[in-house]
Design a protein around this motif. Structure first.
Motif, PDB file in Angstrom:
ATOM      1  N   LYS A 118      -1.274  69.559 -12.420  1.00  0.00           N
ATOM      2  CA  LYS A 118      -0.462  70.265 -13.291  1.00  0.00           C
ATOM      3  C   LYS A 118      -0.999  71.804 -13.590  1.00  0.00           C
ATOM      4  CE  LYS A 118       2.355  66.463 -14.752  1.00  0.00           C
ATOM      5  NZ  LYS A 118       2.133  65.978 -13.371  1.00  0.00           N
ATOM      6  N   TYR A 119      -1.966  72.193 -12.644  1.00  0.00           N
ATOM      7  CA  TYR A 119      -2.156  73.696 -12.926  1.00  0.00           C
ATOM      8  C   TYR A 119      -1.288  74.491 -12.222  1.00  0.00           C
ATOM      9  CZ  TYR A 119      -6.664  71.860 -14.726  1.00  0.00           C
ATOM     10  OH  TYR A 119      -7.571  71.066 -15.676  1.00  0.00           O
ATOM     11  N   LEU A 126     -15.728  78.246  -4.664  1.00  0.00           N
ATOM     12  CA  LEU A 126     -14.880  78.339  -3.436  1.00  0.00           C
ATOM     13  C   LEU A 126     -13.892  79.758  -3.502  1.00  0.00           C
ATOM     14  CD1 LEU A 126     -13.790  76.239  -0.763  1.00  0.00           C
ATOM     15  CD2 LEU A 126     -11.808  77.246  -1.890  1.00  0.00           C
ATOM     16  N   LEU A 127     -13.233  79.730  -4.706  1.00  0.00           N
ATOM     17  CA  LEU A 127     -12.408  80.770  -4.889  1.00  0.00           C
ATOM     18  C   LEU A 127     -12.986  82.087  -4.991  1.00  0.00           C
ATOM     19  CD1 LEU A 127     -10.044  79.098  -7.333  1.00  0.00           C
ATOM     20  CD2 LEU A 127      -9.391  79.591  -5.250  1.00  0.00           C
ATOM     21  N   GLY A 174      -9.222  76.073 -18.980  1.00  0.00           N
ATOM     22  CA  GLY A 174      -9.791  76.226 -20.234  1.00  0.00           C
ATOM     23  C   GLY A 174     -11.473  76.006 -20.134  1.00  0.00           C
ATOM     24  N   LEU A 175     -11.900  76.113 -18.850  1.00  0.00           N
ATOM     25  CA  LEU A 175     -13.206  75.336 -18.644  1.00  0.00           C
ATOM     26  C   LEU A 175     -14.276  76.570 -18.711  1.00  0.00           C
ATOM     27  CD1 LEU A 175     -14.232  72.661 -18.012  1.00  0.00           C
ATOM     28  CD2 LEU A 175     -13.997  73.222 -15.604  1.00  0.00           C
ATOM     29  N   TYR A 176     -14.159  77.637 -18.262  1.00  0.00           N
ATOM     30  CA  TYR A 176     -14.775  78.667 -18.126  1.00  0.00           C
ATOM     31  C   TYR A 176     -14.332  80.021 -18.445  1.00  0.00           C
ATOM     32  CZ  TYR A 176     -18.159  82.061 -16.176  1.00  0.00           C
ATOM     33  OH  TYR A 176     -19.279  83.061 -15.954  1.00  0.00           O
ATOM     34  N   LEU A 217      -7.274  79.916 -12.855  1.00  0.00           N
ATOM     35  CA  LEU A 217      -7.746  78.617 -13.077  1.00  0.00           C
ATOM     36  C   LEU A 217      -8.801  78.363 -14.268  1.00  0.00           C
ATOM     37  CD1 LEU A 217      -7.533  75.497 -12.015  1.00  0.00           C
ATOM     38  CD2 LEU A 217      -9.417  76.350 -10.470  1.00  0.00           C
ATOM     39  N   GLU A 218      -9.750  79.585 -14.341  1.00  0.00           N
ATOM     40  CA  GLU A 218     -10.518  79.544 -15.352  1.00  0.00           C
ATOM     41  C   GLU A 218      -9.648  79.291 -16.701  1.00  0.00           C
ATOM     42  OE1 GLU A 218     -13.465  82.927 -13.678  1.00  0.00           O
ATOM     43  OE2 GLU A 218     -11.925  83.513 -14.916  1.00  0.00           O
TER      44      GLU A 218
END
Ligand code: ZN
Length: 435
Positions: free
Chosen positions: A297-298, A46-47, A64-66, A59-60
């Motif tokens: 908490k991001y 979406l972003l 720490g996901l992508y 956010l990545e």
């Protein structure tokens, strides 16, 4: 014969701390961690569609996901080495394994060599002592070699580095090395692939939910009105919302891109349903995102999205930035909402924050920085208030350097001097309260 694998009865729901579990009615979700992971990927999508790129990369990193290799490469190619190292730090630490260690060492070495190339000795020194020294305990010899580079006019005179090219090719060399290291790094290799997701998946899920809510209405109107995402839809109560709803009427920030989201959204509505205003729904989706980012908490991502969408000015966050002396970040944050030529409030706000930066630099006796702020940030206000700028120029820049400095000339200096105006030089003798 084996028993059916799972039953959808409620008896097998086990207690779990995850709140979202209590909302599911049918069947089981594979596991909560996996579901959260998938939700985050839907948000990435979406972003990206909305072109909130700063928020996306934050956010990545924060999740720490992508690991976005393309973004990392672009940062390095464009010389944003600090930001590239910061992005990396969301995924690896130098003491994870030798791949992480080498990757971080190489990027710091690149920063160091670029500083040497620019003849920025102060910066090179700082990098050597602050960023590279930690590797001295791992490989003393390499650290010693790096230290010795100061004695060369051009570090390529050192035979070990004689094959290093210009800045552009040094960056290319680093990208090639780090790409291999990243691919082989067990901490990263599961994070390099973006899953296949159908277009606008999150929006479609939201629409599905609205459609599903409507199936439970009794009586069910032929043209239901979906006027908010903040409450469940119910035909019985779906009168248009009063227009004084302050959030809906918030003027969009200059960088907001409302509408685009909702344009995608409307075509999925079934039952001839109407949403009150497309812009309102888009805003609501962003507010739901704010809520989710806050709950998870991001916070870095949250404030970035507030700023990038221009939708919600977080006064508390802004105040904290200023109190903690993060004035550059405070100015950067506010620039998501206002420009100095909007109106006199915007103009004055930006002027005041830059003035504060300027005065703080003078107070620290950091004349180089003060000059930089004056020329780059304050001079633009000359056309708005020439006289004010004139005063700042003469009072502080040309004649005196700081309030503290003025006070050193007082005779006798009071232990608690009063600095009550910037328009006159401070003098302990005549510093009565300003009228
Ligand atoms: Zn309905």
């Amino acid at each position: 014969m084996a028993a059916p694998a799972t039953s959808s009865s409620t008896s097998n729901t086990t207690a779990t701390p995850e709140t979202s579990v209590s909302y599911r009615r049918f069947g089981k979700i594979r596991n909560m961690t996996e579901s959260k992971r998938e939700i985050l990927f839907l948000i990435f999508q979406l972003l990206e569609n909305q072109k909130y790129e700063g928020t996306l990369h934050r956010l990545e990193q924060e999740s720490g996901l992508y690991f976005n290799m393309k973004y990392f490469e672009d940062l390095v190619s464009n010389g944003n080495l600090d930001e590239a190292e910061n992005y990396l730090s969301g995924f690896i630490n130098f003491d994870d394994n030798r791949h992480s260690c080498t990757t971080i060492f190489e990027i710091r070495k690149l920063k160091y060599l670029e500083a040497l190339d620019r003849q920025d000795i102060a910066k090179a020194h700082k990098i050597l002592l602050k960023d590279l020294k930690v590797f001295g305990s791992i490989n003393e010899e390499v650290f010693k070699q790096l230290t010795l580079l100061f004695s060369f006019k051009n570090f390529r005179e050192n035979e070990l580095l004689s094959n290093y090219g210009d800045t552009k090719s040094m960056r290319r060399r680093f990208i090639d090395i780090s790409k291999e290291l990243i691919k082989e790094n067990p901490k990263l290799h599961a994070k390099l692939k973006f899953p296949a997701i159908k277009d606008h998946r999150l929006l479609k899920l939201i629409i599905q939910s609205l459609n599903w809510q409507h199936t439970r209405c009794n009586p069910r109107k032929r043209e239901p009105l979906f006027n908010t995402l903040f409450e469940d839809h119910n035909c019985g109560q779906s009168r248009p919302m009063p227009m004084n709803n302050s959030m809906m009427n918030t003027a969009p920030g200059p960088k907001a891109r409302h509408g685009a989201l909702a344009d995608n959204l409307v075509s999925y509505l079934r039952f001839g349903g109407k949403t009150r205003t497309m812009r309102g729904l888009t805003m609501e989706i962003l507010f739901l995102l704010f809520q989710l980012l806050q709950n998870e908490k991001y916070e870095g991502t949250l404030h970035r999205l507030e700023q990038e969408s221009g939708l919600y000015f977080n006064t508390k966050y802004f105040e904290d930035l200023v109190s903690n002396g993060n004035l550059d970040e405070a100015e950067n944050y506010i620039s998501g909402f206002i420009n100095f030529d909007d109106n006199r409030h915007s103009c004055k706000t930006i002027f005041e924050i830059r003035k504060l930066k300027y005065l703080e630099a003078l107070d620290r006796q950091d004349i180089v920085k003060a000059r930089e702020i004056f020329l780059n940030d304050l001079k633009v206000f000359e056309s708005f208030d020439e006289e004010l700028l004139e005063q700042i120029t003469h009072q502080f820049f040309l004649k005196n350097f700081s309030l503290n400095w003025q006070h050193t000339r007082c005779n006798p200096p009071k232990p608690e001097p009063l600095f009550n105006t910037l328009f006159e030089d401070h003098n302990c003798d005549n510093s009565g309260p300003c009228l």
